[in-house]
Scaffold this motif. Sequence first.
Motif, PDB file in Angstrom:
ATOM      1  N   SER A 163       0.850  -1.193   0.000  1.00 24.64           N
ATOM      2  CA  SER A 163       0.000   0.000   0.000  1.00 24.64           C
ATOM      3  C   SER A 163       0.880   1.236   0.000  1.00 24.64           C
ATOM      4  O   SER A 163       2.074   1.175   0.321  1.00 24.64           O
ATOM      5  CB  SER A 163      -0.906  -0.009   1.228  1.00 24.64           C
ATOM      6  N   ASP A 164       0.309   2.382  -0.340  1.00 28.33           N
ATOM      7  CA  ASP A 164       1.069   3.641  -0.341  1.00 28.33           C
ATOM      8  C   ASP A 164       1.621   3.950   1.044  1.00 28.33           C
ATOM      9  O   ASP A 164       2.731   4.468   1.189  1.00 28.33           O
ATOM     10  CB  ASP A 164       0.169   4.788  -0.823  1.00 28.33           C
ATOM     11  N   GLU A 165       0.826   3.638   2.070  1.00 32.24           N
ATOM     12  CA  GLU A 165       1.254   3.894   3.450  1.00 32.24           C
ATOM     13  C   GLU A 165       2.486   3.063   3.802  1.00 32.24           C
ATOM     14  O   GLU A 165       3.444   3.548   4.411  1.00 32.24           O
ATOM     15  CB  GLU A 165       0.116   3.567   4.416  1.00 32.24           C
ATOM     16  N   THR A 166       2.443   1.786   3.395  1.00 30.83           N
ATOM     17  CA  THR A 166       3.570   0.897   3.664  1.00 30.83           C
ATOM     18  C   THR A 166       4.820   1.356   2.920  1.00 30.83           C
ATOM     19  O   THR A 166       5.934   1.334   3.461  1.00 30.83           O
ATOM     20  CB  THR A 166       3.227  -0.548   3.262  1.00 30.83           C
ATOM     21  N   LYS A 167       4.630   1.759   1.645  1.00 32.74           N
ATOM     22  CA  LYS A 167       5.761   2.248   0.858  1.00 32.74           C
ATOM     23  C   LYS A 167       6.425   3.452   1.526  1.00 32.74           C
ATOM     24  O   LYS A 167       7.650   3.572   1.535  1.00 32.74           O
ATOM     25  CB  LYS A 167       5.284   2.613  -0.542  1.00 32.74           C
ATOM     26  N   GLN A 168       5.600   4.362   2.064  1.00 32.85           N
ATOM     27  CA  GLN A 168       6.126   5.563   2.719  1.00 32.85           C
ATOM     28  C   GLN A 168       6.931   5.189   3.960  1.00 32.85           C
ATOM     29  O   GLN A 168       8.006   5.742   4.221  1.00 32.85           O
ATOM     30  CB  GLN A 168       4.971   6.506   3.095  1.00 32.85           C
ATOM     31  N   LYS A 169       6.415   4.246   4.736  1.00 33.70           N
ATOM     32  CA  LYS A 169       7.117   3.803   5.941  1.00 33.70           C
ATOM     33  C   LYS A 169       8.449   3.155   5.588  1.00 33.70           C
ATOM     34  O   LYS A 169       9.444   3.312   6.301  1.00 33.70           O
ATOM     35  CB  LYS A 169       6.246   2.818   6.724  1.00 33.70           C
ATOM     36  N   MET A 170       8.462   2.420   4.477  1.00 35.80           N
ATOM     37  CA  MET A 170       9.688   1.764   4.036  1.00 35.80           C
ATOM     38  C   MET A 170      10.747   2.804   3.651  1.00 35.80           C
ATOM     39  O   MET A 170      11.945   2.627   3.899  1.00 35.80           O
ATOM     40  CB  MET A 170       9.401   0.837   2.851  1.00 35.80           C
ATOM     41  N   LYS A 171      10.286   3.887   3.007  1.00 36.50           N
ATOM     42  CA  LYS A 171      11.210   4.963   2.624  1.00 36.50           C
ATOM     43  C   LYS A 171      11.799   5.663   3.842  1.00 36.50           C
ATOM     44  O   LYS A 171      12.962   6.061   3.848  1.00 36.50           O
ATOM     45  CB  LYS A 171      10.477   5.990   1.751  1.00 36.50           C
ATOM     46  N   GLU A 172      10.970   5.837   4.884  1.00 38.33           N
ATOM     47  CA  GLU A 172      11.398   6.563   6.078  1.00 38.33           C
ATOM     48  C   GLU A 172      12.217   5.712   7.034  1.00 38.33           C
ATOM     49  O   GLU A 172      12.815   6.217   7.978  1.00 38.33           O
ATOM     50  CB  GLU A 172      10.164   7.108   6.819  1.00 38.33           C
ATOM     51  N   HIS A 173      12.228   4.403   6.760  1.00 39.90           N
ATOM     52  CA  HIS A 173      12.920   3.497   7.674  1.00 39.90           C
ATOM     53  C   HIS A 173      14.438   3.716   7.616  1.00 39.90           C
ATOM     54  O   HIS A 173      15.018   3.835   6.543  1.00 39.90           O
ATOM     55  CB  HIS A 173      12.604   2.041   7.326  1.00 39.90           C
ATOM     56  N   THR A 174      15.075   3.751   8.769  1.00 40.56           N
ATOM     57  CA  THR A 174      16.518   3.903   8.866  1.00 40.56           C
ATOM     58  C   THR A 174      17.068   2.781   9.735  1.00 40.56           C
ATOM     59  O   THR A 174      16.558   2.535  10.835  1.00 40.56           O
ATOM     60  CB  THR A 174      16.901   5.258   9.488  1.00 40.56           C
ATOM     61  N   ARG A 175      18.096   2.083   9.240  1.00 38.09           N
ATOM     62  CA  ARG A 175      18.666   0.981   9.997  1.00 38.09           C
ATOM     63  C   ARG A 175      19.440   1.493  11.210  1.00 38.09           C
ATOM     64  O   ARG A 175      20.088   2.524  11.144  1.00 38.09           O
ATOM     65  CB  ARG A 175      19.607   0.168   9.118  1.00 38.09           C
ATOM     66  N   THR A 176      19.383   0.763  12.274  1.00 35.84           N
ATOM     67  CA  THR A 176      20.191   1.081  13.460  1.00 35.84           C
ATOM     68  C   THR A 176      21.628   0.661  13.162  1.00 35.84           C
ATOM     69  O   THR A 176      21.878  -0.196  12.294  1.00 35.84           O
ATOM     70  CB  THR A 176      19.684   0.306  14.681  1.00 35.84           C
ATOM     71  N   PRO A 177      22.606   1.252  13.876  1.00 37.79           N
ATOM     72  CA  PRO A 177      24.015   0.869  13.666  1.00 37.79           C
ATOM     73  C   PRO A 177      24.238  -0.638  13.845  1.00 37.79           C
ATOM     74  O   PRO A 177      25.025  -1.246  13.125  1.00 37.79           O
ATOM     75  CB  PRO A 177      24.752   1.683  14.738  1.00 37.79           C
ATOM     76  N   GLU A 178      23.538  -1.231  14.830  1.00 40.76           N
ATOM     77  CA  GLU A 178      23.697  -2.663  15.077  1.00 40.76           C
ATOM     78  C   GLU A 178      23.191  -3.483  13.882  1.00 40.76           C
ATOM     79  O   GLU A 178      23.821  -4.443  13.434  1.00 40.76           O
ATOM     80  CB  GLU A 178      22.937  -3.082  16.340  1.00 40.76           C
ATOM     81  N   HIS A 179      22.025  -3.073  13.358  1.00 43.28           N
ATOM     82  CA  HIS A 179      21.440  -3.774  12.215  1.00 43.28           C
ATOM     83  C   HIS A 179      22.328  -3.648  10.987  1.00 43.28           C
ATOM     84  O   HIS A 179      22.569  -4.606  10.246  1.00 43.28           O
ATOM     85  CB  HIS A 179      20.048  -3.203  11.924  1.00 43.28           C
ATOM     86  N   ALA A 180      22.852  -2.422  10.779  1.00 41.76           N
ATOM     87  CA  ALA A 180      23.722  -2.187   9.628  1.00 41.76           C
ATOM     88  C   ALA A 180      24.990  -3.022   9.721  1.00 41.76           C
ATOM     89  O   ALA A 180      25.483  -3.562   8.726  1.00 41.76           O
ATOM     90  CB  ALA A 180      24.071  -0.705   9.542  1.00 41.76           C
ATOM     91  N   ALA A 181      25.535  -3.167  10.931  1.00 48.82           N
ATOM     92  CA  ALA A 181      26.751  -3.951  11.118  1.00 48.82           C
ATOM     93  C   ALA A 181      26.510  -5.422  10.820  1.00 48.82           C
ATOM     94  O   ALA A 181      27.317  -6.091  10.165  1.00 48.82           O
ATOM     95  CB  ALA A 181      27.266  -3.772  12.550  1.00 48.82           C
ATOM     96  N   LYS A 182      25.404  -5.946  11.319  1.00 45.87           N
ATOM     97  CA  LYS A 182      25.066  -7.346  11.080  1.00 45.87           C
ATOM     98  C   LYS A 182      24.830  -7.610   9.596  1.00 45.87           C
ATOM     99  O   LYS A 182      25.270  -8.618   9.040  1.00 45.87           O
ATOM    100  CB  LYS A 182      23.820  -7.731  11.875  1.00 45.87           C
ATOM    101  N   LEU A 183      24.130  -6.688   8.947  1.00 42.71           N
ATOM    102  CA  LEU A 183      23.847  -6.847   7.528  1.00 42.71           C
ATOM    103  C   LEU A 183      25.137  -6.790   6.709  1.00 42.71           C
ATOM    104  O   LEU A 183      25.343  -7.568   5.785  1.00 42.71           O
ATOM    105  CB  LEU A 183      22.875  -5.755   7.059  1.00 42.71           C
ATOM    106  N   GLY A 184      26.021  -5.866   7.093  1.00 48.27           N
ATOM    107  CA  GLY A 184      27.290  -5.753   6.384  1.00 48.27           C
ATOM    108  C   GLY A 184      28.120  -7.001   6.512  1.00 48.27           C
ATOM    109  O   GLY A 184      28.759  -7.454   5.568  1.00 48.27           O
ATOM    110  N   ALA A 185      28.120  -7.593   7.710  1.00 52.25           N
ATOM    111  CA  ALA A 185      28.894  -8.810   7.954  1.00 52.25           C
ATOM    112  C   ALA A 185      28.352  -9.982   7.140  1.00 52.25           C
ATOM    113  O   ALA A 185      29.097 -10.815   6.634  1.00 52.25           O
ATOM    114  CB  ALA A 185      28.865  -9.143   9.445  1.00 52.25           C
ATOM    115  N   SER A 186      27.024 -10.026   7.022  1.00 51.76           N
ATOM    116  CA  SER A 186      26.409 -11.135   6.288  1.00 51.76           C
ATOM    117  C   SER A 186      26.654 -11.039   4.788  1.00 51.76           C
ATOM    118  O   SER A 186      26.672 -12.041   4.075  1.00 51.76           O
ATOM    119  CB  SER A 186      24.898 -11.183   6.569  1.00 51.76           C
ATOM    120  N   LEU A 187      26.848  -9.814   4.287  1.00 57.95           N
ATOM    121  CA  LEU A 187      27.051  -9.607   2.852  1.00 57.95           C
ATOM    122  C   LEU A 187      28.524  -9.564   2.462  1.00 57.95           C
ATOM    123  O   LEU A 187      28.847  -9.561   1.276  1.00 57.95           O
ATOM    124  CB  LEU A 187      26.381  -8.299   2.416  1.00 57.95           C
TER     125      LEU A 187
END
Length: 211
Positions: A163-187
Amino acid sequence: MQNKFQAYVYLLKNKITNQFYIGSRASNIRLNRTPEEDLWIYYFSSSKKVKELITMYGVNSFDIQIVFRHYSYNTCFWEEQRLIKESKSDSLRLNKTYVDQDTNTRILTSHGESAEAKKARIKKMQATKKGKFNSNGHLGLTHSTETKQKMSESQKKLNYRHSDETKQKMKEHTRTPEHAAKLGASLKGKPWSDARRKSYLKRKQNGKSSI
Protein backbone atom coordinates in the motif's frame (compact mmCIF):
# COMPACT_ATOMS: atom_id res chain seq x y z
CA MET A 1 -14.11 -82.23 -6.02
CA GLN A 2 -12.03 -79.20 -6.82
CA ASN A 3 -13.23 -76.44 -9.10
CA LYS A 4 -12.07 -77.08 -12.68
CA PHE A 5 -11.67 -73.38 -13.38
CA GLN A 6 -8.08 -72.32 -12.85
CA ALA A 7 -5.80 -69.40 -13.66
CA TYR A 8 -3.18 -70.19 -16.25
CA VAL A 9 0.07 -69.24 -17.95
CA TYR A 10 0.19 -69.38 -21.74
CA LEU A 11 2.74 -69.27 -24.53
CA LEU A 12 1.95 -67.76 -27.93
CA LYS A 13 4.30 -68.25 -30.88
CA ASN A 14 3.82 -66.70 -34.30
CA LYS A 15 4.52 -69.30 -36.98
CA ILE A 16 5.64 -66.69 -39.51
CA THR A 17 7.98 -64.48 -37.46
CA ASN A 18 8.80 -67.05 -34.74
CA GLN A 19 8.29 -64.31 -32.14
CA PHE A 20 6.72 -65.48 -28.90
CA TYR A 21 4.87 -64.03 -25.93
CA ILE A 22 4.34 -65.35 -22.41
CA GLY A 23 1.31 -64.24 -20.42
CA SER A 24 -1.01 -65.18 -17.57
CA ARG A 25 -4.74 -64.87 -16.93
CA ALA A 26 -7.25 -65.37 -14.11
CA SER A 27 -10.41 -63.60 -15.34
CA ASN A 28 -11.56 -66.84 -16.94
CA ILE A 29 -12.35 -68.16 -13.44
CA ARG A 30 -14.91 -65.41 -12.88
CA LEU A 31 -16.37 -66.20 -16.30
CA ASN A 32 -16.58 -69.94 -15.50
CA ARG A 33 -14.23 -70.95 -18.30
CA THR A 34 -11.42 -73.45 -18.23
CA PRO A 35 -8.13 -72.32 -19.77
CA GLU A 36 -8.94 -74.32 -22.93
CA GLU A 37 -12.39 -72.76 -23.17
CA ASP A 38 -10.93 -69.29 -22.79
CA LEU A 39 -7.59 -68.88 -24.58
CA TRP A 40 -7.79 -67.98 -28.28
CA ILE A 41 -11.56 -68.33 -28.23
CA TYR A 42 -12.47 -65.35 -26.06
CA TYR A 43 -9.08 -64.11 -24.94
CA PHE A 44 -6.30 -63.13 -27.36
CA SER A 45 -3.81 -61.64 -24.86
CA SER A 46 -3.40 -58.02 -23.80
CA SER A 47 -0.11 -57.58 -25.69
CA LYS A 48 -0.13 -54.81 -28.31
CA LYS A 49 2.61 -56.64 -30.21
CA VAL A 50 0.54 -59.82 -30.36
CA LYS A 51 -2.47 -57.85 -31.56
CA GLU A 52 -0.36 -56.23 -34.28
CA LEU A 53 0.76 -59.67 -35.47
CA ILE A 54 -2.85 -60.88 -35.45
CA THR A 55 -3.81 -57.91 -37.62
CA MET A 56 -0.95 -58.64 -40.03
CA TYR A 57 -1.12 -62.42 -40.25
CA GLY A 58 -4.41 -63.51 -38.64
CA VAL A 59 -5.28 -65.53 -35.53
CA ASN A 60 -4.34 -68.79 -37.23
CA SER A 61 -0.73 -67.66 -37.55
CA PHE A 62 -0.14 -68.51 -33.89
CA ASP A 63 0.65 -71.71 -32.07
CA ILE A 64 -0.90 -71.52 -28.60
CA GLN A 65 0.04 -73.52 -25.54
CA ILE A 66 -1.09 -73.56 -21.91
CA VAL A 67 2.13 -74.19 -20.02
CA PHE A 68 0.97 -73.89 -16.40
CA ARG A 69 -2.24 -73.71 -14.39
CA HIS A 70 -3.09 -73.21 -10.73
CA TYR A 71 -6.00 -72.21 -8.50
CA SER A 72 -3.93 -69.26 -7.23
CA TYR A 73 -3.34 -66.46 -9.70
CA ASN A 74 -0.40 -65.28 -7.59
CA THR A 75 1.30 -68.62 -8.24
CA CYS A 76 0.59 -68.28 -11.97
CA PHE A 77 1.90 -64.75 -12.03
CA TRP A 78 5.28 -65.69 -10.58
CA GLU A 79 5.55 -68.65 -12.92
CA GLU A 80 4.92 -66.25 -15.80
CA GLN A 81 7.68 -63.91 -14.55
CA ARG A 82 10.09 -66.82 -14.12
CA LEU A 83 9.56 -67.98 -17.70
CA ILE A 84 9.99 -64.47 -19.08
CA LYS A 85 13.19 -64.01 -17.09
CA GLU A 86 14.55 -67.34 -18.35
CA SER A 87 14.01 -66.27 -21.96
CA LYS A 88 15.26 -62.69 -21.55
CA SER A 89 18.26 -63.32 -23.83
CA ASP A 90 16.07 -64.61 -26.68
CA SER A 91 15.81 -61.96 -29.40
CA LEU A 92 12.38 -63.26 -30.48
CA ARG A 93 10.71 -62.68 -27.12
CA LEU A 94 7.98 -60.01 -27.27
CA ASN A 95 7.81 -59.41 -23.51
CA LYS A 96 9.81 -56.30 -22.66
CA THR A 97 9.60 -56.45 -18.88
CA TYR A 98 9.37 -58.91 -16.03
CA VAL A 99 9.17 -58.66 -12.26
CA ASP A 100 12.09 -60.07 -10.33
CA GLN A 101 10.65 -62.09 -7.44
CA ASP A 102 13.73 -61.70 -5.25
CA THR A 103 13.65 -57.88 -5.32
CA ASN A 104 9.99 -57.40 -6.34
CA THR A 105 11.09 -54.84 -8.92
CA ARG A 106 10.12 -54.54 -12.56
CA ILE A 107 13.03 -55.05 -14.94
CA LEU A 108 13.02 -53.31 -18.29
CA THR A 109 15.12 -54.89 -21.00
CA SER A 110 15.73 -54.17 -24.67
CA HIS A 111 16.45 -57.81 -25.49
CA GLY A 112 14.40 -58.93 -28.45
CA GLU A 113 14.25 -55.44 -29.91
CA SER A 114 15.51 -55.03 -33.46
CA ALA A 115 17.71 -52.09 -34.46
CA GLU A 116 14.79 -50.65 -36.43
CA ALA A 117 12.40 -51.02 -33.49
CA LYS A 118 14.90 -49.41 -31.12
CA LYS A 119 15.40 -46.49 -33.50
CA ALA A 120 11.62 -46.02 -33.79
CA ARG A 121 11.23 -46.15 -29.99
CA ILE A 122 13.93 -43.53 -29.43
CA LYS A 123 12.43 -41.31 -32.11
CA LYS A 124 9.03 -41.55 -30.45
CA MET A 125 10.52 -40.63 -27.07
CA GLN A 126 12.29 -37.63 -28.58
CA ALA A 127 9.06 -36.47 -30.20
CA THR A 128 7.43 -36.23 -26.78
CA LYS A 129 10.28 -34.04 -25.50
CA LYS A 130 10.44 -31.33 -28.13
CA GLY A 131 11.83 -27.95 -27.16
CA LYS A 132 14.95 -26.65 -25.48
CA PHE A 133 15.97 -26.48 -21.86
CA ASN A 134 13.95 -23.80 -20.15
CA SER A 135 15.09 -21.39 -17.45
CA ASN A 136 14.60 -24.08 -14.80
CA GLY A 137 16.89 -26.49 -16.63
CA HIS A 138 14.07 -28.83 -17.60
CA LEU A 139 13.68 -30.33 -21.04
CA GLY A 140 10.12 -30.31 -22.25
CA LEU A 141 7.49 -28.88 -24.53
CA THR A 142 7.54 -25.13 -25.07
CA HIS A 143 4.53 -23.27 -23.72
CA SER A 144 1.97 -21.93 -26.15
CA THR A 145 1.16 -18.21 -26.25
CA GLU A 146 -2.16 -18.89 -24.55
CA THR A 147 -0.49 -20.85 -21.76
CA LYS A 148 2.11 -18.14 -21.24
CA GLN A 149 -0.67 -15.53 -20.95
CA LYS A 150 -2.49 -17.61 -18.35
CA MET A 151 0.73 -18.10 -16.40
CA SER A 152 1.39 -14.36 -16.48
CA GLU A 153 -2.11 -13.51 -15.25
CA SER A 154 -1.83 -16.10 -12.51
CA GLN A 155 1.52 -14.71 -11.39
CA LYS A 156 0.12 -11.18 -11.24
CA LYS A 157 -2.52 -12.38 -8.81
CA LEU A 158 0.19 -13.88 -6.62
CA ASN A 159 2.42 -10.81 -6.57
CA TYR A 160 1.90 -8.85 -3.39
CA ARG A 161 1.62 -5.08 -3.81
CA HIS A 162 2.44 -2.74 -0.92
CA SER A 163 0.00 0.00 0.00
CA ASP A 164 1.07 3.64 -0.34
CA GLU A 165 1.25 3.89 3.45
CA THR A 166 3.57 0.90 3.66
CA LYS A 167 5.76 2.25 0.86
CA GLN A 168 6.13 5.56 2.72
CA LYS A 169 7.12 3.80 5.94
CA MET A 170 9.69 1.76 4.04
CA LYS A 171 11.21 4.96 2.62
CA GLU A 172 11.40 6.56 6.08
CA HIS A 173 12.92 3.50 7.67
CA THR A 174 16.52 3.90 8.87
CA ARG A 175 18.67 0.98 10.00
CA THR A 176 20.19 1.08 13.46
CA PRO A 177 24.01 0.87 13.67
CA GLU A 178 23.70 -2.66 15.08
CA HIS A 179 21.44 -3.77 12.22
CA ALA A 180 23.72 -2.19 9.63
CA ALA A 181 26.75 -3.95 11.12
CA LYS A 182 25.07 -7.35 11.08
CA LEU A 183 23.85 -6.85 7.53
CA GLY A 184 27.29 -5.75 6.38
CA ALA A 185 28.89 -8.81 7.95
CA SER A 186 26.41 -11.13 6.29
CA LEU A 187 27.05 -9.61 2.85
CA LYS A 188 30.82 -9.44 3.18
CA GLY A 189 32.60 -11.33 0.42
CA LYS A 190 29.40 -12.02 -1.53
CA PRO A 191 29.06 -10.82 -5.14
CA TRP A 192 26.82 -7.83 -5.60
CA SER A 193 23.46 -8.34 -7.25
CA ASP A 194 21.94 -5.71 -9.51
CA ALA A 195 19.38 -4.88 -6.83
CA ARG A 196 22.09 -4.42 -4.17
CA ARG A 197 24.16 -2.22 -6.49
CA LYS A 198 21.17 0.01 -7.30
CA SER A 199 20.30 0.26 -3.61
CA TYR A 200 23.89 1.24 -2.80
CA LEU A 201 23.98 3.98 -5.43
CA LYS A 202 20.62 5.34 -4.30
CA ARG A 203 21.64 5.43 -0.64
CA LYS A 204 24.97 7.04 -1.56
CA GLN A 205 23.15 9.81 -3.44
CA ASN A 206 20.95 10.40 -0.40
CA GLY A 207 23.98 10.54 1.87
CA LYS A 208 22.91 7.48 3.86
CA SER A 209 24.76 4.35 4.87
CA SER A 210 26.53 2.52 2.07
CA ILE A 211 25.43 -0.85 3.39
